[in-house]
Scaffold this motif. Structure first.
Motif, PDB file in Angstrom:
ATOM      1  N   ALA A  70       1.019  -1.255   0.069  1.00  0.00           N
ATOM      2  CA  ALA A  70       0.143   0.136  -0.168  1.00  0.00           C
ATOM      3  C   ALA A  70       0.533   1.652   0.007  1.00  0.00           C
ATOM      4  N   SER A  71       1.777   1.070   1.097  1.00  0.00           N
ATOM      5  CA  SER A  71       2.580   2.622   1.312  1.00  0.00           C
ATOM      6  C   SER A  71       3.978   2.114  -0.156  1.00  0.00           C
ATOM      7  N   LEU A  72       3.991   1.705  -1.317  1.00  0.00           N
ATOM      8  CA  LEU A  72       4.768   1.792  -1.598  1.00  0.00           C
ATOM      9  C   LEU A  72       3.522   1.978  -2.799  1.00  0.00           C
ATOM     10  N   THR A  73       2.839   1.719  -2.904  1.00  0.00           N
ATOM     11  CA  THR A  73       2.539   1.665  -4.523  1.00  0.00           C
ATOM     12  C   THR A  73       1.595   3.203  -4.300  1.00  0.00           C
ATOM     13  N   ALA A  74       1.782   4.191  -3.065  1.00  0.00           N
ATOM     14  CA  ALA A  74       0.601   4.947  -3.292  1.00  0.00           C
ATOM     15  C   ALA A  74       1.650   6.010  -4.085  1.00  0.00           C
ATOM     16  N   PRO A  75       1.151   7.450  -3.306  1.00  0.00           N
ATOM     17  CA  PRO A  75       2.072   8.315  -4.738  1.00  0.00           C
ATOM     18  C   PRO A  75       3.274   8.733  -4.162  1.00  0.00           C
ATOM     19  N   GLY A  76       4.478   8.669  -5.326  1.00  0.00           N
ATOM     20  CA  GLY A  76       6.041   8.732  -4.302  1.00  0.00           C
ATOM     21  C   GLY A  76       6.431   7.803  -3.827  1.00  0.00           C
ATOM     22  N   GLY A  77       5.849   6.556  -3.889  1.00  0.00           N
ATOM     23  CA  GLY A  77       6.264   5.322  -3.506  1.00  0.00           C
ATOM     24  C   GLY A  77       7.417   4.410  -4.885  1.00  0.00           C
ATOM     25  N   GLU A  78       7.930   4.031  -3.930  1.00  0.00           N
ATOM     26  CA  GLU A  78       9.000   2.937  -5.037  1.00  0.00           C
ATOM     27  C   GLU A  78       8.095   2.317  -6.157  1.00  0.00           C
ATOM     28  N   LEU A  79       6.848   2.276  -5.566  1.00  0.00           N
ATOM     29  CA  LEU A  79       6.021   1.807  -6.728  1.00  0.00           C
ATOM     30  C   LEU A  79       5.305   2.402  -6.828  1.00  0.00           C
ATOM     31  N   PHE A  80       5.144   3.087  -7.507  1.00  0.00           N
ATOM     32  CA  PHE A  80       3.572   4.349  -7.723  1.00  0.00           C
ATOM     33  C   PHE A  80       3.574   3.817  -8.368  1.00  0.00           C
ATOM     34  N   GLY A  81       2.459   3.437  -9.182  1.00  0.00           N
ATOM     35  CA  GLY A  81       1.701   3.524 -10.312  1.00  0.00           C
ATOM     36  C   GLY A  81       1.407   2.083 -11.241  1.00  0.00           C
ATOM     37  N   LEU A  82       1.835   0.627  -9.913  1.00  0.00           N
ATOM     38  CA  LEU A  82       1.614  -0.473 -10.047  1.00  0.00           C
ATOM     39  C   LEU A  82       0.583  -0.969  -9.959  1.00  0.00           C
ATOM     40  N   ALA A  83       0.118  -0.613  -8.772  1.00  0.00           N
ATOM     41  CA  ALA A  83      -1.749  -1.143  -8.590  1.00  0.00           C
ATOM     42  C   ALA A  83      -1.959  -0.599  -9.762  1.00  0.00           C
ATOM     43  N   GLY A  84      -3.567  -1.713  -9.891  1.00  0.00           N
ATOM     44  CA  GLY A  84      -4.352  -2.001 -11.224  1.00  0.00           C
ATOM     45  C   GLY A  84      -3.820  -3.003 -11.608  1.00  0.00           C
ATOM     46  N   ASP A  85      -4.868  -3.119 -13.055  1.00  0.00           N
ATOM     47  CA  ASP A  85      -5.088  -4.536 -13.727  1.00  0.00           C
ATOM     48  C   ASP A  85      -4.610  -5.997 -12.705  1.00  0.00           C
ATOM     49  N   ARG A  86      -3.038  -6.260 -12.740  1.00  0.00           N
ATOM     50  CA  ARG A  86      -3.713  -7.830 -12.011  1.00  0.00           C
ATOM     51  C   ARG A  86      -2.817  -7.494 -10.486  1.00  0.00           C
ATOM     52  N   PHE A  87      -2.443  -5.767 -10.158  1.00  0.00           N
ATOM     53  CA  PHE A  87      -1.962  -6.154  -9.021  1.00  0.00           C
ATOM     54  C   PHE A  87      -3.213  -5.664  -7.489  1.00  0.00           C
ATOM     55  N   ILE A  88      -3.341  -6.715  -7.135  1.00  0.00           N
ATOM     56  CA  ILE A  88      -3.650  -6.068  -5.575  1.00  0.00           C
ATOM     57  C   ILE A  88      -2.978  -5.694  -4.812  1.00  0.00           C
ATOM     58  N   CYS A  89      -2.687  -4.276  -4.323  1.00  0.00           N
ATOM     59  CA  CYS A  89      -2.006  -3.555  -3.391  1.00  0.00           C
ATOM     60  C   CYS A  89      -2.608  -3.515  -2.383  1.00  0.00           C
ATOM     61  N   PHE A  90      -3.238  -4.497  -1.765  1.00  0.00           N
ATOM     62  CA  PHE A  90      -3.640  -4.166   0.370  1.00  0.00           C
ATOM     63  C   PHE A  90      -3.261  -5.887   0.693  1.00  0.00           C
ATOM     64  N   GLY A  91      -3.657  -5.972   2.206  1.00  0.00           N
ATOM     65  CA  GLY A  91      -3.648  -7.227   2.922  1.00  0.00           C
ATOM     66  C   GLY A  91      -4.400  -7.252   2.138  1.00  0.00           C
ATOM     67  N   GLY A  92      -4.221  -8.672   2.436  1.00  0.00           N
ATOM     68  CA  GLY A  92      -4.957 -10.313   2.220  1.00  0.00           C
ATOM     69  C   GLY A  92      -3.894 -11.499   1.300  1.00  0.00           C
ATOM     70  N   GLY A  93      -3.011 -11.109   1.123  1.00  0.00           N
ATOM     71  CA  GLY A  93      -1.466 -11.973  -0.093  1.00  0.00           C
ATOM     72  C   GLY A  93      -0.201 -12.011   0.888  1.00  0.00           C
ATOM     73  N   ILE A  94       0.334 -13.825   0.430  1.00  0.00           N
ATOM     74  CA  ILE A  94       1.107 -14.022   1.506  1.00  0.00           C
ATOM     75  C   ILE A  94       2.516 -14.330   0.444  1.00  0.00           C
ATOM     76  N   PRO A  95       3.308 -14.449  -0.080  1.00  0.00           N
ATOM     77  CA  PRO A  95       4.178 -15.909  -0.261  1.00  0.00           C
ATOM     78  C   PRO A  95       4.585 -16.563   0.694  1.00  0.00           C
ATOM     79  N   LEU A  96       4.683 -17.619  -0.465  1.00  0.00           N
ATOM     80  CA  LEU A  96       5.208 -19.287  -0.120  1.00  0.00           C
ATOM     81  C   LEU A  96       6.680 -19.180   0.142  1.00  0.00           C
ATOM     82  N   TRP A  97       7.899 -19.349   0.723  1.00  0.00           N
ATOM     83  CA  TRP A  97       9.197 -19.091   0.786  1.00  0.00           C
ATOM     84  C   TRP A  97       9.435 -21.315   0.708  1.00  0.00           C
ATOM     85  N   ALA A  98       9.910 -21.271  -0.035  1.00  0.00           N
ATOM     86  CA  ALA A  98      10.998 -22.932   0.902  1.00  0.00           C
ATOM     87  C   ALA A  98      12.272 -23.003   0.204  1.00  0.00           C
ATOM     88  N   ASP A  99      13.275 -23.287   0.646  1.00  0.00           N
ATOM     89  CA  ASP A  99      14.442 -23.415   1.012  1.00  0.00           C
ATOM     90  C   ASP A  99      15.633 -24.900   0.444  1.00  0.00           C
TER      91      ASP A  99
END
Length: 134
Positions: A70-99
């Protein structure tokens, strides 16, 4: 990521939703962000079948929790402009990692939609806990 594990993860999210008093949709995707499992509780929001897989997709592709975006895609954030289309930029998504011996990599993701952001995050974390204890 296999179907049995993905189904256990969606069930864990739904059980957490019941504890939270939320009605949710939950999606589990594999490392290519392809849908493996999806469940929608009776009475869940109509947007859930779009938002839950979208949050799971976003968490895999960007390799971070959607709550962090949310903060990264807000105006002035590193990823501003990313939100929309297929990217959902608010809480509820978690990546799963494996080593795999050469460092960690994302092998799937969880997306939850239908409750408050805090409820969605709690339900996604409940699903992720199944991955961690597999």
């Amino acid at each position: 990521m296999n179907l049995e594990l993905a189904l256990r993860m969606t069930e864990a999210a739904i059980k957490q939703a019941a504890r939270e008093g939320a009605t949710i949709s939950v999606a589990v995707v594999d490392q290519g962000a392809h849908l493996v499992s999806f469940q929608r509780m009776e009475g869940a929001e109509l947007s859930g079948p779009v938002l839950a897989p979208g949050k799971a997709y976003t968490s895999v592709v960007l390799r971070r929790a959607t709550a962090d975006l949310a903060s990264l895609t807000a105006p002035g954030g590193e990823l501003f402009g990313l939100a929309g289309d297929r990217f959902i930029c608010f809480g509820g998504g978690i990546p799963l990692w494996a080593d795999y011996g050469e460092g960690e990599r994302v092998i799937g993701g969880i997306g939850v939609s239908g409750g408050t952001i805090a409820q969605d995050v709690a339900c996604a974390e409940a699903a992720a806990s199944v991955w961690l204890t597999r």
